[in-house]
Design an enzyme around this catalytic site. Structure first.
Site, PDB file in Angstrom:
ATOM      1  CE  LYS A  41      -2.282   0.122   3.458  1.00 41.45           C
ATOM      2  NZ  LYS A  41      -3.110   0.516   4.486  1.00 41.45           N
ATOM      3  NE  ARG A 121      -5.522   0.643  10.441  1.00 41.05           N
ATOM      4  CZ  ARG A 121      -4.436   0.726  11.136  1.00 41.05           C
ATOM      5  NH1 ARG A 121      -3.533   0.965  12.012  1.00 41.05           N
ATOM      6  NH2 ARG A 121      -3.339   0.209  10.015  1.00 41.05           N
ATOM      7  NE  ARG A 160       8.704  -5.883   6.481  1.00 42.24           N
ATOM      8  CZ  ARG A 160       7.372  -4.828   7.221  1.00 42.24           C
ATOM      9  NH1 ARG A 160       6.752  -5.260   8.655  1.00 42.24           N
ATOM     10  NH2 ARG A 160       7.274  -4.347   6.091  1.00 42.24           N
ATOM     11  NE  ARG A 193       9.783  -6.171  13.454  1.00 45.93           N
ATOM     12  CZ  ARG A 193       9.172  -5.282  13.381  1.00 45.93           C
ATOM     13  NH1 ARG A 193       8.844  -4.887  14.679  1.00 45.93           N
ATOM     14  NH2 ARG A 193       7.971  -5.390  12.570  1.00 45.93           N
ATOM     15  NE  ARG A 204       1.305  -7.225  11.353  1.00 49.09           N
ATOM     16  CZ  ARG A 204       2.754  -7.636  10.884  1.00 49.09           C
ATOM     17  NH1 ARG A 204       3.594  -8.297  11.064  1.00 49.09           N
ATOM     18  NH2 ARG A 204       3.257  -6.421  10.510  1.00 49.09           N
TER      19      ARG A 204
END
Ligand SMILES: [Zn+2]
Length: 254
Positions: A41, A121, A160, A193, A204
């Site tokens: 996004k 949201r 990541r 992480r 998530r």
């Protein structure tokens, strides 16, 4: 190519003097940007702004700005409430986020238009946005939703890595370090992480879908939802995005 401007009015809150200058687009666009984490996004937002000249109004940016604001300015009332909640280790309530946007309603009426990112949201926030827009006599042109298959998003996000010492970010596929597992900048060890582990990402994404699906449905019913498949490379996704926005108002085509 339009510039992003300093968005000081949006970031600092009401009363700040927005100094955005530069060409105004032939038509101000009023857009909401939706999509799960990892869908790309942010990249599309930059391209939309460059091409269509809207102000990038990200609620994430408002929070990041407040966290490192050294201007000595008192935070806006809603931001003071949000900061107090965060200090207590609580989530910022739906209502406080709505108030943050309400304080900044002038930005929604700006002659440059807007690309709203990170808000709404929840369904409650979407309802509230409707009221805020009515109060400044503006209407949404569209809510643009990016989607991609879950395995692709998990692959992107789980690549990541972060340096243990200097916190520089890497990505095993898109931004690999010169030496595997080592930071280019300081030689520190790279790690993944907990948030970027597949199981956490799946959680998530599920949480995102649970709150966002009613928002999508809300905009679908109003005929404002535009859905864009975002699995391809960013240029191809933007070509699709451009076509979708231009189709909203053929008169404004340059
Ligand atoms: Zn490092």
């Amino acid at each position: 190519m339009y510039s992003i401007g300093n968005r000081v009015e949006w970031l600092q809150g009401p009363g700040a003097n927005c100094a955005k200058t530069g060409p105004v687009a032939p038509r101000p666009w009023h857009l909401v940007l939706l999509g799960p984490p990892g869908v790309g996004k942010g990249t599309q937002a930059e391209k939309i702004i460059g091409e269509f000249g809207a102000c990038h109004l990200s609620t994430g940016d408002v929070f990041r700005y407040a966290a490192r604001d050294t201007s000595g300015q008192a935070p806006s009332p809603a931001m003071a409430t949000a900061l107090a909640a965060m200090k207590r280790g609580e989530l910022v309530s739906d209502n406080t986020v709505v108030e943050l946007v309400r304080e900044r309603a002038g930005c929604l009426a700006c002659q440059y238009g807007f690309l709203l990112d990170g808000f709404p949201r929840t369904l409650e926030q979407a309802h509230a946005l409707n009221g805020i827009l009515a109060s400044v006599e503006r209407k949404l042109d569209a809510a643009i939703n990016y989607f991609a298959p879950e395995p692709l998003i998990i692959e992107r996000l789980s690549g990541r890595r972060v340096c243990k010492q200097c916190r520089t970010g890497y990505h095993v596929a898109n931004k690999p370090p010169r030496v595997a597992g080592r930071c280019d900048a300081c030689g520190g060890e790279l790690f993944q992480r907990d948030d970027d582990k597949p199981e956490a990402i799946r959680t998530r994404l599920q949480a995102y879908a649970a709150t966002c699906n009613p928002v999508l449905e809300y905009y679908r019913r109003q005929g404002l939802l535009r859905e864009i498949e975002a699995s391809g490379d960013p240029e191809a996704v933007f070509a699709h995005t451009r076509a979708v926005i231009e189709k909203l108002d053929p008169v404004a085509r340059r």
